[in-house]
Design an enzyme around this catalytic site. Sequence first.
Site, PDB file in Angstrom:
ATOM      1  N   SER A   1       3.291   2.309  -2.081  1.00  0.00           N
ATOM      2  CA  SER A   1       1.981   2.611  -2.650  1.00  0.00           C
ATOM      3  C   SER A   1       1.776   4.114  -2.640  1.00  0.00           C
ATOM      4  O   SER A   1       2.333   4.820  -1.791  1.00  0.00           O
ATOM      5  CB  SER A   1       0.882   1.949  -1.816  1.00  0.00           C
ATOM      6  OG  SER A   1      -0.400   2.419  -2.198  1.00  0.00           O
TER       7      SER A   1
ATOM      8  N   TYR B   1      -3.148   0.466   6.061  1.00  0.00           N
ATOM      9  CA  TYR B   1      -2.409   0.194   4.825  1.00  0.00           C
ATOM     10  C   TYR B   1      -1.446   1.344   4.525  1.00  0.00           C
ATOM     11  O   TYR B   1      -0.262   1.127   4.230  1.00  0.00           O
ATOM     12  CB  TYR B   1      -3.393  -0.001   3.673  1.00  0.00           C
ATOM     13  CG  TYR B   1      -2.756  -0.299   2.338  1.00  0.00           C
ATOM     14  CD1 TYR B   1      -2.242  -1.560   2.061  1.00  0.00           C
ATOM     15  CD2 TYR B   1      -2.666   0.675   1.351  1.00  0.00           C
ATOM     16  CE1 TYR B   1      -1.663  -1.846   0.829  1.00  0.00           C
ATOM     17  CE2 TYR B   1      -2.085   0.405   0.121  1.00  0.00           C
ATOM     18  CZ  TYR B   1      -1.596  -0.854  -0.131  1.00  0.00           C
ATOM     19  OH  TYR B   1      -1.019  -1.131  -1.351  1.00  0.00           O
TER      20      TYR B   1
ATOM     21  N   LYS C   1       2.715   1.150   4.435  1.00  0.00           N
ATOM     22  CA  LYS C   1       3.473   1.527   3.240  1.00  0.00           C
ATOM     23  C   LYS C   1       4.370   2.737   3.510  1.00  0.00           C
ATOM     24  O   LYS C   1       5.483   2.819   2.993  1.00  0.00           O
ATOM     25  CB  LYS C   1       2.536   1.790   2.059  1.00  0.00           C
ATOM     26  CG  LYS C   1       1.809   0.546   1.573  1.00  0.00           C
ATOM     27  CD  LYS C   1       2.768  -0.530   1.094  1.00  0.00           C
ATOM     28  CE  LYS C   1       2.037  -1.683   0.440  1.00  0.00           C
ATOM     29  NZ  LYS C   1       2.937  -2.636  -0.214  1.00  0.00           N
TER      30      LYS C   1
END
Length: 123
Positions: free
Chosen positions: A22, A35, A39
């Site tokens: 991401s 998050y 990633k």
Amino acid sequence: VTQPLVMPMVMHRWGRIVNMASLSAVRGNPGQANYAAAKAGLVGATKTLALEVAKKGVTVNAIAPGLIATDMIAGVPEPMVQQIPMQRVGSADEVAALVAFLCSDDAGYITGQCIGIDGGFGV
């Protein structure tokens, strides 16, 4: 997911692994430390595995999409879209085309990379 696939690829001396990271892994995102960290860890794992299997003809890369027109970003405020240099969100087809390229013979010398597909948002 990758572990059971690696050894058959190594034995065949050919393979393509494309991990989905991401843009958050590259530039962070307020309120999403968990998050972004997950990633970013995937990017590190991609680079490490690429080094481990390169001599066996297997490439390992990651893609770092920015805002892509999916349910995940439904309702994203227009001011955020205006921050993207290309002034639009990307499409799933554009991401799929990059995956297809990285899986092709034409991408045989690309490994250990994290490629942004973000309309210039990550620059």
